[in-house]
Design a protein around this motif. Structure first.
Motif, PDB file in Angstrom:
ATOM      1  N   ASP A 218      65.778  70.101  -1.189  1.00  0.00           N
ATOM      2  CA  ASP A 218      66.607  71.310  -1.241  1.00  0.00           C
ATOM      3  C   ASP A 218      67.646  71.190  -2.357  1.00  0.00           C
ATOM      4  OD1 ASP A 218      65.253  72.400   0.853  1.00  0.00           O
ATOM      5  OD2 ASP A 218      66.782  71.992   2.372  1.00  0.00           O
ATOM      6  N   HIS A 219      67.926  72.311  -3.003  1.00  0.00           N
ATOM      7  CA  HIS A 219      68.899  72.340  -4.095  1.00  0.00           C
ATOM      8  C   HIS A 219      70.279  72.689  -3.551  1.00  0.00           C
ATOM      9  CE1 HIS A 219      66.020  71.939  -7.401  1.00  0.00           C
ATOM     10  NE2 HIS A 219      65.195  72.655  -6.649  1.00  0.00           N
ATOM     11  N   ILE A 220      71.253  71.944  -4.068  1.00  0.00           N
ATOM     12  CA  ILE A 220      72.649  72.149  -3.671  1.00  0.00           C
ATOM     13  C   ILE A 220      73.393  72.754  -4.856  1.00  0.00           C
ATOM     14  CG2 ILE A 220      74.717  71.068  -2.744  1.00  0.00           C
ATOM     15  CD1 ILE A 220      72.246  70.872  -0.933  1.00  0.00           C
ATOM     16  N   ILE A 221      74.177  73.820  -4.607  1.00  0.00           N
ATOM     17  CA  ILE A 221      74.939  74.484  -5.656  1.00  0.00           C
ATOM     18  C   ILE A 221      76.387  74.648  -5.206  1.00  0.00           C
ATOM     19  CG2 ILE A 221      72.932  75.720  -6.571  1.00  0.00           C
ATOM     20  CD1 ILE A 221      73.889  78.219  -5.094  1.00  0.00           C
ATOM     21  N   THR A 222      77.264  74.920  -6.149  1.00  0.00           N
ATOM     22  CA  THR A 222      78.674  75.142  -5.810  1.00  0.00           C
ATOM     23  C   THR A 222      78.825  76.451  -5.032  1.00  0.00           C
ATOM     24  OG1 THR A 222      79.011  76.157  -7.977  1.00  0.00           O
ATOM     25  CG2 THR A 222      79.559  73.827  -7.753  1.00  0.00           C
ATOM     26  N   SER A 223      79.773  76.442  -4.091  1.00  0.00           N
ATOM     27  CA  SER A 223      79.977  77.620  -3.253  1.00  0.00           C
ATOM     28  C   SER A 223      80.996  78.588  -3.837  1.00  0.00           C
ATOM     29  CB  SER A 223      80.453  77.179  -1.868  1.00  0.00           C
ATOM     30  OG  SER A 223      81.743  76.592  -1.952  1.00  0.00           O
ATOM     31  N   GLY A 224      81.799  78.113  -4.779  1.00  0.00           N
ATOM     32  CA  GLY A 224      82.857  78.952  -5.319  1.00  0.00           C
ATOM     33  C   GLY A 224      84.143  78.877  -4.524  1.00  0.00           C
ATOM     34  N   LEU A 225      84.105  78.228  -3.346  1.00  0.00           N
ATOM     35  CA  LEU A 225      85.322  78.071  -2.532  1.00  0.00           C
ATOM     36  C   LEU A 225      86.173  76.939  -3.095  1.00  0.00           C
ATOM     37  CD1 LEU A 225      83.701  78.364   1.024  1.00  0.00           C
ATOM     38  CD2 LEU A 225      84.795  80.169  -0.332  1.00  0.00           C
ATOM     39  N   GLY A 226      87.429  76.970  -2.807  1.00  0.00           N
ATOM     40  CA  GLY A 226      88.325  75.913  -3.264  1.00  0.00           C
ATOM     41  C   GLY A 226      88.969  76.190  -4.602  1.00  0.00           C
ATOM     42  N   GLY A 227      88.501  77.188  -5.312  1.00  0.00           N
ATOM     43  CA  GLY A 227      89.127  77.576  -6.556  1.00  0.00           C
ATOM     44  C   GLY A 227      88.956  76.618  -7.703  1.00  0.00           C
ATOM     45  N   VAL A 228      87.914  75.746  -7.660  1.00  0.00           N
ATOM     46  CA  VAL A 228      87.702  74.791  -8.759  1.00  0.00           C
ATOM     47  C   VAL A 228      86.495  75.194  -9.582  1.00  0.00           C
ATOM     48  CG1 VAL A 228      87.321  72.385  -9.370  1.00  0.00           C
ATOM     49  CG2 VAL A 228      88.768  72.947  -7.420  1.00  0.00           C
ATOM     50  N   PHE A 229      85.294  75.062  -9.027  1.00  0.00           N
ATOM     51  CA  PHE A 229      84.073  75.385  -9.752  1.00  0.00           C
ATOM     52  C   PHE A 229      83.616  76.805  -9.431  1.00  0.00           C
ATOM     53  CE2 PHE A 229      83.997  70.768  -9.463  1.00  0.00           C
ATOM     54  CZ  PHE A 229      83.647  70.407 -10.752  1.00  0.00           C
TER      55      PHE A 229
END
Length: 277
Positions: A218-229
C-alpha cells in the motif's frame, strides 16, 4: 716475461702483415677492372669477397637491430599518446554522462515545483551530519534566500524532511527518517490515517487501528494535516504489517519513497509552519 712479450710482438706483426696483404689484394683487384684474373688475383678476390661479405652481414645485422629499436621506441610513444587520448575521451564521456544525469534530475525537479504550492526554491545538498544520533543534512540555501525554520523539504521521489536551523547561506534539514521526526499521513487506497516516524533507516506507521485494512504494498502519502507538508506527496510503501492479538494498533513498517543516502537536490516549500513561530 721476455718470451711472452716477444710472442705478443710476433702476433702483432703477423696481424699487421695480414692487413697489409689484404689491402694489397684489394688494390690489385680494383686496378685490374675487367682484366683476366690469374690464380693469385683469384685468391685475392676470394679473400676480399669473404671479408666484404662478413662486413656487409655485420653491418646489415646491426642496422636491422637499430631499426627495430627505433621502431619499438616509436610504437611506445604512439601507445603512450593513444592512452592519453583514451583517458581524455573517457573523462569527457564521464562529464557528458554526469551533465545528462544532472539535467534529467533538474528537469524532474522543475516538474515537481510546478505541482507544489508557490513559492519554492531549489537547493543543493552540500553536507551531512556525521553524528549517529541525528539524521540531518546541510543545503546551500539559507536565510538570505528566504529559507526559514520549519519549511518542508521534498524531492521528486517523495518527502525528505524539515528545516530546523538556518544561517545566511546554509540551512540544516532534519530528515523524515530521524526518530525525532513525525509526519501526518494517510493510506492512499482507503484514507486510513496515521503518523509516520523514523527509526534511523525506514519509517514506522503509528496509530493505525488493528482492524484497519492495510496491506504490504500500500502507498502512503501526506495527509496535509499539521501544516507542514502539502497533501498528497509520496511518503513510502508498506513493507510489513504485524497484527498482534493484544493492543489497539497495528505494527507497520514503511519503506521510504526517497532514498535518503543519495540525495543531491531538494525543493524547499517556502511556507511558514509551527516550527517557525
Amino acid at each position: 716475461m721476455k718470451k711472452r712479450g716477444k710472442r705478443s710482438r710476433q702476433v702483432r706483426i703477423v696481424l699487421l702483415s695480414g692487413f697489409v696483404l689484404i689491402l694489397v689484394f684489394f688494390f690489385i683487384v680494383s686496378a685490374l677492372g675487367r682484366g683476366e684474373f690469374s690464380l693469385f688475383h683469384k685468391v685475392g678476390l676470394e679473400v676480399m669477397g669473404a671479408a666484404q661479405s662478413v662486413s656487409t652481414a655485420f653491418t646489415g645485422y646491426f642496422g636491422g637491430v637499430w631499426g627495430n629499436y627505433r621502431e619499438l621506441i616509436n610504437v611506445r610513444e604512439e601507445n603512450r599518446r593513444l592512452r592519453e587520448e583514451l583517458r581524455q575521451y573517457e573523462a569527457a564521456t564521464s562529464r557528458y554522462r554526469e551533465a545528462v544525469a544532472t539535467n534529467v534530475r533538474l528537469e524532474k525537479m522543475l516538474g515537481l515545483k510546478e505541482n507544489l504550492p508557490d513559492p519554492t526554491i531549489t537547493a543543493r545538498v552540500v553536507g551531512r551530519d556525521p553524528s549517529l544520533w541525528f539524521k540531518t543534512l546541510i543545503i546551500d540555501r539559507g536565510s538570505s534566500d528566504g529559507v526559514e525554520r520549519g519549511m518542508p523539504a521534498v524531492t521528486v521521489e517523495g518527502i525528505v524532511g524539515q528545516v530546523i536551523n538556518t544561517s545566511p547561506n546554509y540551512a540544516k534539514v532534519l530528515l523524515a527518517n530521524d526518530p525525532n521526526s513525525a509526519v501526518d499521513v494517510i493510506v492512499q487506497k482507503n484514507r486510513v490515517q496515521g503518523i509516520i516516524k523514523g527509526d534511523g533507516n525506514d519509517f514506522v506507521l503509528h496509530y493505525v487501528l488493528r482492524n484497519s485494512d492495510v496491506e504490504k504494498g500500500d502507498h502512503i502519502i501526506t495527509s496535509g494535516l499539521g501544516g507542514v507538508f502539502p497533501k498528497g506527496l509520496p511518503v513510502g510503501q508498506v513493507d510489513e504489517v504485524v497484527r498482534s492479538q493484544r493492543g489497539m494498533f497495528q505494527s507497520i513498517r514503511v519503506e521510504p519513497a526517497a532514498d535518503f543516502s543519495q540525495l543531491e537536490h531538494l525543493v524547499i516549500i517556502m511556507k511558514k509552519t509551527s516550527l517557525a513561530e
